[in-house]
Enzyme design. Structure first.
Site, PDB file in Angstrom:
ATOM      1  N   ARG A 129     -81.175  -6.793  91.024  1.00 26.53           N
ATOM      2  CA  ARG A 129     -80.070  -7.281  91.845  1.00 26.53           C
ATOM      3  C   ARG A 129     -80.513  -7.352  93.300  1.00 26.53           C
ATOM      4  O   ARG A 129     -81.118  -6.403  93.816  1.00 26.53           O
ATOM      5  CB  ARG A 129     -78.840  -6.376  91.709  1.00 26.53           C
ATOM      6  CG  ARG A 129     -78.328  -6.313  90.268  1.00 26.53           C
ATOM      7  CD  ARG A 129     -77.058  -5.505  90.137  1.00 26.53           C
ATOM      8  NE  ARG A 129     -76.696  -5.364  88.726  1.00 26.53           N
ATOM      9  CZ  ARG A 129     -75.636  -4.694  88.283  1.00 26.53           C
ATOM     10  NH1 ARG A 129     -74.831  -4.100  89.151  1.00 26.53           N
ATOM     11  NH2 ARG A 129     -75.391  -4.618  86.986  1.00 26.53           N
TER      12      ARG A 129
ATOM     13  N   ARG B  71     -78.372   2.576  95.287  1.00 25.00           N
ATOM     14  CA  ARG B  71     -78.276   1.112  95.291  1.00 25.00           C
ATOM     15  C   ARG B  71     -79.675   0.526  95.413  1.00 25.00           C
ATOM     16  O   ARG B  71     -80.239   0.446  96.499  1.00 25.00           O
ATOM     17  CB  ARG B  71     -77.379   0.658  96.435  1.00 25.00           C
ATOM     18  CG  ARG B  71     -76.839  -0.765  96.286  1.00 25.00           C
ATOM     19  CD  ARG B  71     -75.856  -1.092  97.387  1.00 25.00           C
ATOM     20  NE  ARG B  71     -74.697  -0.226  97.352  1.00 25.00           N
ATOM     21  CZ  ARG B  71     -73.623  -0.422  96.593  1.00 25.00           C
ATOM     22  NH1 ARG B  71     -73.581  -1.476  95.792  1.00 25.00           N
ATOM     23  NH2 ARG B  71     -72.604   0.413  96.622  1.00 25.00           N
TER      24      ARG B  71
ATOM     25  N   GLU C  47     -69.783   5.930  91.102  1.00 24.57           N
ATOM     26  CA  GLU C  47     -69.813   5.160  89.858  1.00 24.57           C
ATOM     27  C   GLU C  47     -71.127   5.347  89.114  1.00 24.57           C
ATOM     28  O   GLU C  47     -72.205   5.273  89.694  1.00 24.57           O
ATOM     29  CB  GLU C  47     -69.607   3.669  90.156  1.00 24.57           C
ATOM     30  CG  GLU C  47     -69.660   2.798  88.915  1.00 24.57           C
ATOM     31  CD  GLU C  47     -69.831   1.322  89.239  1.00 24.57           C
ATOM     32  OE1 GLU C  47     -70.287   0.588  88.339  1.00 24.57           O
ATOM     33  OE2 GLU C  47     -69.546   0.903  90.383  1.00 24.57           O
TER      34      GLU C  47
ATOM     35  N   SER D  68     -69.444   1.331  84.140  1.00 28.84           N
ATOM     36  CA  SER D  68     -68.298   0.439  84.249  1.00 28.84           C
ATOM     37  C   SER D  68     -68.118  -0.229  82.895  1.00 28.84           C
ATOM     38  O   SER D  68     -69.055  -0.837  82.367  1.00 28.84           O
ATOM     39  CB  SER D  68     -68.550  -0.606  85.340  1.00 28.84           C
ATOM     40  OG  SER D  68     -67.386  -1.346  85.614  1.00 28.84           O
TER      41      SER D  68
ATOM     42  N   ARG E 163     -78.893   6.443  88.270  1.00 32.33           N
ATOM     43  CA  ARG E 163     -77.802   7.238  88.845  1.00 32.33           C
ATOM     44  C   ARG E 163     -77.583   8.526  88.048  1.00 32.33           C
ATOM     45  O   ARG E 163     -77.170   9.544  88.610  1.00 32.33           O
ATOM     46  CB  ARG E 163     -76.520   6.404  88.898  1.00 32.33           C
ATOM     47  CG  ARG E 163     -76.601   5.286  89.929  1.00 32.33           C
ATOM     48  CD  ARG E 163     -75.245   4.703  90.269  1.00 32.33           C
ATOM     49  NE  ARG E 163     -75.366   3.653  91.286  1.00 32.33           N
ATOM     50  CZ  ARG E 163     -74.350   3.117  91.940  1.00 32.33           C
ATOM     51  NH1 ARG E 163     -73.104   3.519  91.667  1.00 32.33           N
ATOM     52  NH2 ARG E 163     -74.540   2.183  92.852  1.00 32.33           N
TER      53      ARG E 163
END
Length: 430
Positions: free
Chosen positions: A266, A281, A353, A356, A394
Site C-alpha cells: 500500500r 503503517r 486496529e 477488519s 501488527r
C-alpha cells in the site's frame, strides 16, 4: 457496484443512505445520463421496428412486381440513423458504468450513522490490559535488540519498510503459521497461495479501482505482449474474492471459505505523517486474509462468524482487544457493514486496529458478475465477505509490547511456542 434498478426505482432512498457516508450524490448527472440512455434506446427500438415493417413491404411489393425503390431509399436512411444510435448507446452506457463505479456501497440499516471514527460504536471487550512495574517500551525499542531493523529497511527501500532477522523474523513467521493453521484446521477455510500482481479488472471487481489508484503500487507491462496495467495486491482479499468472477456457481458449492497468507503493498498516499515510527503503517506488510462467498440469506451470520474467527487468534495469544462497529462515515468503499478488532498496545496506551471484517453483500459480486443458481433455478448474485485473521505485523507489535519484560526480553505466548521450537523467551542480543 450499486444496483441500477434500485437507483431508478428508489433514487431518494439511495441518495439518503449515501449521504450518511458523507457522499453528495450528483442527482442531476445521473438523471441526465438516464434520459440520454432512454432516448437512445427508445429511438433505436423505433428504428428497428420501422425497418422491419419496411422490409416486409419491400417483399410484398417485389412479390407483386411493383416498384420498391422509394421504400428501399427510406430503409437506407433508417439504416444510417440506426447505426448512429447503435454506436452512441454503448458510449452512454460506459459513462453510466463509470458513474456507478465511483459510488460506494450502501450501509446496512444497522450501521451507526457518523461522520468519522468518532462515530464508531464499541460492541465488547476481551481481556484486561496488563500493568507493568517498569517503564513500558514501544515495539521499536524492544525489537531493536531482537532483530527488528528499520534502518536497513529504509536503506534498501525507503521509509515505511522493515527488515527482520533472527528471533523477530522467526516470531513473525510463527504468527503467520499459527494463524493459517487455526483458520484452516479449526474454522474450515481452504488455504490458498495467490499471485501478488493482478490485472486492472480484478481490482475493479473488488472496488479498489478506479477510486483508489493512488493507494496502489502499479506497473505497465510491455515488451512482446500488449501493454497492460498491473498492480501489486494491497490485500489477498482481491485475488481470493475474484476467484469466482464471471462464474455461475451451484447452490451446494456455497459457502466458499478461503484463506491466504500474503504480503500486502500500500502506498499510504493519504496517511500523511501518521504512524511514521515503527510497524503500524507500512508500505509492505503481511496478512492472513479470510474470504467467504455465501448465499445472500447467509451473509449476516457469516460476518458474525468471521469476527469470531479473528477473535479466536487474539484470545489464543491472550492479547486484550475490543470489537467496534464502524459508523457510516468510517467504513470502507465496498462494505455494507464492518466490525474492527482493535488490540491493546501498552506503549500507546490505546487500542489499535488489527483486523477488519466486512460484509460487502452483492456490491463486489455485481462488479465481478459472480452468481449462483438459487432454489428457483435463477441466477442470483452471491454475497462476499472479507476479514483479516490477522494482520501479522501488527500482531507482532502487540506481542512485543504486551509480553515485554524489564530486562528487554519478551515472553513467547504459549500458543506460539510449538512454532518456535519450544522457545519460551526472546532474549536481547548484544
Amino acid at each position: 457496484m450499486l444496483d441500477i434498478q434500485m437507483l431508478r426505482s428508489q433514487l431518494d432512498v439511495v441518495v439518503a443512505r449515501l449521504a450518511t457516508r458523507g457522499l453528495q450524490f450528483d442527482t442531476a448527472a445521473f438523471l441526465a445520463l438516464e434520459e440520454e440512455r432512454k432516448q437512445l434506446q427508445t429511438r433505436t427500438q423505433e428504428l428497428q421496428a420501422r425497418r422491419n415493417n419496411l422490409s416486409k413491404q419491400i417483399g410484398m411489393l417485389k412479390g407483386k412486381g411493383e416498384d420498391a425503390s422509394a421504400v428501399l431509399a427510406e430503409v437506407g436512411q433508417l439504416g444510417d440513423e440506426l447505426k448512429a444510435c447503435e454506436q452512441a448507446l454503448p458510449v452512454v452506457l460506459d459513462r453510466m458504468n463509470a458513474f456507478l463505479a465511483g459510488l460506494p456501497n450502501l450501509p446496512q440499516e444497522s450501521v451507526p450513522v457518523g461522520e468519522d471514527e468518532s462515530g464508531n460504536v464499541e460492541v465488547r471487550r476481551w481481556g484486561a490490559p496488563a500493568s507493568f512495574d517498569f517503564e513500558v517500551r514501544d515495539h521499536v525499542d524492544i525489537g531493536a535488540r531482537l532483530g527488528l531493523d528499520f534502518d536497513t529497511g529504509a536503506k534498501l527501500s525507503g521509509s515505511r519498510f522493515t527488515f527482520m532477522r533472527g528471533q523477530v523474523a522467526r516470531l513473525h513467521r510463527a504468527l503467520a503459521q499459527f494463524m493459517l493453521d487455526t483458520q484452516t484446521g479449526e474454522h474450515g477455510y481452504t488455504e490458498c497461495y495467490t499471485p501478488y500482481i493482478v490485472n486492472r479488472e480484478v481490482l475493479e471487481g473488488t472496488g479498489q479501482l478506479p477510486k483508489f489508484k493512488e493507494d496502489m503500487f502499479w506497473v505497465l507491462r510491455g515488451g512482446d505482449e500488449e501493454v497492460r496495467e498491473q498492480y501489486l495486491i494491497s490485500t489477498s482479499e482481491i485475488s481470493l474474492t475474484n476467484t469466482v468472477r464471471e462464474q455461475i456457481l451451484t447452490a451446494d458449492a456455497l459457502p466458499i471459505k478461503l484463506t491466504a497468507h500474503s504480503p500486502c503493498f500500500r502506498s499510504e498516499a493519504g496517511s500523511g505523517g501518521r504512524d511514521v515510527r515503527g510497524m503500524i503503517r507500512q508500505h509492505q506488510f503481511d496478512k492472513v486474509e479470510m474470504v467467504q462467498i455465501v448465499a445472500p440469506d447467509q451473509s449476516e451470520a457469516a460476518l458474525e462468524e468471521m469476527v469470531g474467527h479473528a477473535e479466536a487468534i487474539l484470545q489464543r495469544l491472550e492479547l486484550p482487544y475490543r470489537v467496534i462497529t464502524l459508523c457510516t462515515g468510517d467504513m470502507g468503499f465496498s462494505a455494507a457493514k464492518t466490525y474492527d478488532l482493535e488490540v491493546w498496545l501498552p506503549a500507546q496506551g490505546t487500542y489499535r486496529e488489527i483486523s477488519s471484517c466486512s460484509n460487502c453483500e452483492s456490491f463486489q459480486a455485481r462488479r465481478m458478475q459472480a452468481r449462483f443458481k438459487n432454489a428457483q433455478g435463477k441466477n442470483e448474485l452471491v454475497h462476499t465477505l472479507n476479514g483479516s485473521g490477522l494482520a501479522v505485523g501488527r500482531t507482532l507489535v502487540a506481542v512485543l509490547e504486551n509480553y515485554q519484560r524489564a530486562d528487554g526480553s519478551v515472553e513467547v505466548p504459549k500458543a506460539l511456542r510449538p512454532y518456535m521450537g519450544g522457545l519460551e523467551v526472546l532474549t536481547p542480543q548484544a
